[in-house]
Write a protein that holds these residues in place. Structure first.
Motif, PDB file in Angstrom:
ATOM      1  N   LEU A  20       0.817  -1.217   0.000  1.00 14.54           N
ATOM      2  CA  LEU A  20       0.000   0.000   0.000  1.00 14.54           C
ATOM      3  C   LEU A  20       0.845   1.259   0.000  1.00 14.54           C
ATOM      4  CD1 LEU A  20      -1.804  -2.273   1.785  1.00 14.54           C
ATOM      5  CD2 LEU A  20      -3.322  -0.323   1.936  1.00 14.54           C
ATOM      6  N   GLY A  21       2.120   1.118  -0.294  1.00 11.76           N
ATOM      7  CA  GLY A  21       3.031   2.248  -0.183  1.00 11.76           C
ATOM      8  C   GLY A  21       2.640   3.447  -1.014  1.00 11.76           C
ATOM      9  N   ASN A  22       2.048   3.222  -2.193  1.00 10.08           N
ATOM     10  CA  ASN A  22       1.623   4.341  -3.043  1.00 10.08           C
ATOM     11  C   ASN A  22       0.112   4.535  -3.029  1.00 10.08           C
ATOM     12  OD1 ASN A  22       0.954   2.006  -4.377  1.00 10.08           O
ATOM     13  ND2 ASN A  22       1.648   2.694  -6.399  1.00 10.08           N
ATOM     14  N   LYS A  23      -0.563   3.879  -2.091  1.00 10.59           N
ATOM     15  CA  LYS A  23      -2.024   3.946  -2.050  1.00 10.59           C
ATOM     16  C   LYS A  23      -2.556   4.511  -0.730  1.00 10.59           C
ATOM     17  CE  LYS A  23      -2.513  -0.195  -4.964  1.00 10.59           C
ATOM     18  NZ  LYS A  23      -1.103  -0.680  -4.949  1.00 10.59           N
ATOM     19  N   ALA A  24      -1.676   4.716   0.263  1.00 10.55           N
ATOM     20  CA  ALA A  24      -2.118   5.173   1.582  1.00 10.55           C
ATOM     21  C   ALA A  24      -0.945   5.827   2.306  1.00 10.55           C
ATOM     22  CB  ALA A  24      -2.661   4.010   2.405  1.00 10.55           C
ATOM     23  N   LYS A  30     -16.208  -4.394   1.403  1.00  9.17           N
ATOM     24  CA  LYS A  30     -17.009  -5.474   0.808  1.00  9.17           C
ATOM     25  C   LYS A  30     -16.146  -6.355  -0.083  1.00  9.17           C
ATOM     26  CE  LYS A  30     -21.368  -6.222  -1.674  1.00  9.17           C
ATOM     27  NZ  LYS A  30     -20.868  -7.067  -2.772  1.00  9.17           N
ATOM     28  N   ARG A  31     -15.328  -5.741  -0.927  1.00  7.88           N
ATOM     29  CA  ARG A  31     -14.435  -6.513  -1.797  1.00  7.88           C
ATOM     30  C   ARG A  31     -13.482  -7.380  -0.974  1.00  7.88           C
ATOM     31  NH1 ARG A  31     -12.806  -4.411  -7.366  1.00  7.88           N
ATOM     32  NH2 ARG A  31     -14.453  -2.944  -7.977  1.00  7.88           N
ATOM     33  N   CYS A  32     -12.938  -6.792   0.087  1.00  2.00           N
ATOM     34  CA  CYS A  32     -11.942  -7.514   0.882  1.00  2.00           C
ATOM     35  C   CYS A  32     -12.573  -8.667   1.660  1.00  2.00           C
ATOM     36  CB  CYS A  32     -11.233  -6.544   1.820  1.00  2.00           C
ATOM     37  SG  CYS A  32     -10.153  -5.367   0.965  1.00  2.00           S
ATOM     38  N   GLU A  89      -4.493  -4.956  -3.685  1.00  2.54           N
ATOM     39  CA  GLU A  89      -5.051  -5.345  -4.983  1.00  2.54           C
ATOM     40  C   GLU A  89      -6.450  -4.750  -5.173  1.00  2.54           C
ATOM     41  OE1 GLU A  89      -4.946  -9.538  -4.686  1.00  2.54           O
ATOM     42  OE2 GLU A  89      -2.760  -9.676  -4.892  1.00  2.54           O
ATOM     43  N   ALA A  90      -7.265  -4.792  -4.123  1.00  2.00           N
ATOM     44  CA  ALA A  90      -8.618  -4.248  -4.231  1.00  2.00           C
ATOM     45  C   ALA A  90      -8.586  -2.745  -4.478  1.00  2.00           C
ATOM     46  CB  ALA A  90      -9.404  -4.563  -2.958  1.00  2.00           C
ATOM     47  N   LEU A  91      -7.685  -2.037  -3.808  1.00  2.00           N
ATOM     48  CA  LEU A  91      -7.559  -0.596  -4.048  1.00  2.00           C
ATOM     49  C   LEU A  91      -7.128  -0.320  -5.481  1.00  2.00           C
ATOM     50  CD1 LEU A  91      -5.863   0.614  -0.740  1.00  2.00           C
ATOM     51  CD2 LEU A  91      -8.046   1.441  -1.648  1.00  2.00           C
ATOM     52  N   GLY A  92      -6.212  -1.137  -5.985  1.00  2.00           N
ATOM     53  CA  GLY A  92      -5.766  -0.972  -7.371  1.00  2.00           C
ATOM     54  C   GLY A  92      -6.894  -1.198  -8.353  1.00  2.00           C
ATOM     55  N   GLU A  93      -7.708  -2.225  -8.113  1.00  2.00           N
ATOM     56  CA  GLU A  93      -8.848  -2.502  -8.995  1.00  2.00           C
ATOM     57  C   GLU A  93      -9.838  -1.346  -8.989  1.00  2.00           C
ATOM     58  OE1 GLU A  93      -8.638  -7.309  -8.060  1.00  2.00           O
ATOM     59  OE2 GLU A  93     -10.359  -6.112  -7.400  1.00  2.00           O
ATOM     60  N   MET A  94     -10.099  -0.807  -7.811  1.00  2.00           N
ATOM     61  CA  MET A  94     -11.056   0.301  -7.713  1.00  2.00           C
ATOM     62  C   MET A  94     -10.526   1.542  -8.419  1.00  2.00           C
ATOM     63  SD  MET A  94     -12.299  -0.309  -3.758  1.00  2.00           S
ATOM     64  CE  MET A  94     -13.410   1.106  -3.689  1.00  2.00           C
ATOM     65  N   ASP A 125     -12.227   3.418 -11.673  1.00  2.00           N
ATOM     66  CA  ASP A 125     -12.536   4.855 -11.690  1.00  2.00           C
ATOM     67  C   ASP A 125     -11.955   5.524 -12.926  1.00  2.00           C
ATOM     68  OD1 ASP A 125     -13.945   4.700  -9.340  1.00  2.00           O
ATOM     69  OD2 ASP A 125     -12.288   5.378  -8.066  1.00  2.00           O
ATOM     70  N   GLU A 126     -10.758   5.079 -13.335  1.00  2.00           N
ATOM     71  CA  GLU A 126     -10.125   5.672 -14.518  1.00  2.00           C
ATOM     72  C   GLU A 126     -10.925   5.390 -15.782  1.00  2.00           C
ATOM     73  OE1 GLU A 126      -6.233   4.038 -14.547  1.00  2.00           O
ATOM     74  OE2 GLU A 126      -5.518   5.246 -12.840  1.00  2.00           O
ATOM     75  N   ARG A 127     -11.597   4.242 -15.818  1.00  2.00           N
ATOM     76  CA  ARG A 127     -12.364   3.863 -17.011  1.00  2.00           C
ATOM     77  C   ARG A 127     -13.701   4.590 -17.114  1.00  2.00           C
ATOM     78  NH1 ARG A 127     -10.364  -1.354 -15.598  1.00  2.00           N
ATOM     79  NH2 ARG A 127     -12.356  -1.889 -14.638  1.00  2.00           N
TER      80      ARG A 127
END
Length: 387
Positions: A299-303, A329-331, A375-380, A384-386
């Protein structure tokens, strides 16, 4: 419909208990509760207890245990004595007793935000409203408040390894809190269950030790240092409040489990107690550091977060706009549980924060669990980008 009290109409389920229920699912990796590691539970291989402990006992607790607790508290600088120590059925009972003593519908309490969610739940149940404490200037505005906005009746704080943030108050912050409560006749309620779980130098002198007058309650727990299943805590209080708290406990449960009290007394009198606590702190420091390394990997670049100097929790701030409930929910679907930070906000509302407990999961499980969150944060983020 049964005729119930008006208060019962506002009962909410405890997020803590619901999380614990989810954590019992097979294979679930839980970062949600404040559960200590079973490795740290005191080895209580004891002789049979005296049979007279099977009889009713004093509301305040066993005299020998109260004297032993008072000795430790006096060493911290608290103005107390055995006759002003009460043994609790877990420190959660102390929160309930304090709320019963102070809170009516509409009573204002000063609290941190984020704050211990189970305490907020109790205070809300009794009808409290919240004022948020500024640690840099506690009591700001109390002196000039109009009569319609009098100072709060009580301030509830966890200054040492705060739950959920892990923050440890500085000496200046503690002194300012004590001075503000004393000057404005605000009851100071200090909750101190994590003080012995210390991994880095940190000011840990109780805020209540800085009071020379006024009303106060100080409580601690054996759940994090002996074993939570014993359900044993304690409190001491200023002379004006202590007898009232005893009377409230008389109406609640008569007295705390006497067998648990006897077991904890044996632990407190064990000559190896200090060495054991050093081992516990060393174990948790190792777990904390391994958890921090895994956080950086996944999570170094996500939090963002700070390394907690003690206690059991990491407090993470995610990128703005992350739907934390959707992340949870995903987790959970992938076998990982954490506590959303919004549960800890006295003012309510959404929050891009989460609390992670590092003490329970083994390093390999923690690695897998944090990878799932990352991984869940990356998917979300990609979704969002799409859009």
């Amino acid at each position: 419909m049964a005729r119930l009290s008006m208060r019962s109409s506002d009962i909410k389920p405890s997020p803590v208990r619901e999380m614990l229920n989810v954590s019992q699912r097979p294979g679930m990796i839980s970062f949600a509760g404040g559960l200590p590691s079973p490795e740290t539970f005191a080895g209580l291989d004891l002789p049979p207890p005296p049979r007279d402990l099977l009889q009713y006992g004093p509301t305040e607790g066993e005299p020998a245990l109260r004297a032993r607790i008072a000795e430790d508290l006096a060493a911290l600088g608290l103005d107390t004595a055995p006759d002003r120590v009460m043994v609790l059925s877990g420190s959660q009972q102390g929160i309930d007793l304090a709320a019963k003593l102070v809170v009516d519908a509409g009573t204002t309490l000063a609290v941190e935000s984020p704050a211990y969610l189970a305490a907020l739940q109790v205070f809300r149940f009794y009808g409290a409203r919240f004022e948020i404490i500024d640690r840099g200037a506690p009591g700001a505005g109390w002196a000039d408040a109009p009569p319609s906005m009098a100072p709060p009746s009580m301030a509830y704080v966890i200054p040492t390894f705060q739950n959920p943030s892990g923050h440890c108050w500085t000496a200046d912050e503690r002194a300012a809190m004590a001075a503000a409560c004393q000057a404005h006749e605000v009851i100071l309620f200090e909750d101190d269950p994590y003080r012995d779980l210390v991994y880095e130098p940190c000011e840990r002198r109780p805020v209540c030790a800085g009071l020379t007058s006024g009303s106060w309650i100080y409580q601690g727990s054996f759940s994090k240092t002996v074993a939570p299943g014993l359900r044993l805590g304690y409190l001491t209080a200023s002379p004006d409040l202590f007898p009232l708290l005893v009377q409230l406990k008389q109406a609640a449960d008569l007295h705390t489990n006497r067998l648990s009290q006897w077991m904890v007394l044996q632990y407190l009198n064990d000559p190896g107690r200090a060495a054991r606590m050093d081992q516990v702190a060393a174990l948790y420091r190792t777990k904390r550091d391994a958890f921090a390394d895994a956080l950086t990997r996944h999570l170094g670049n996500k939090a963002s977060w700070a390394l907690p100097p003690g206690g059991l929790f990491f407090w993470l701030t995610l990128a703005d706009g992350v739907d934390v409930e959707a992340l949870l929910k995903r987790c959970v679907e992938r076998g990982v549980l954490f506590t959303p930070g919004s549960h800890f906000l006295a003012e309510g509302g959404a929050s891009p924060t989460i609390r992670l407990n590092f003490s329970l999961a083994e390093p390999e499980a923690a690695e897998r669990g944090l990878a799932v969150i990352g991984e869940a944060l990356g998917e979300m983020a990609r979704a969002d980008e799409r859009t």
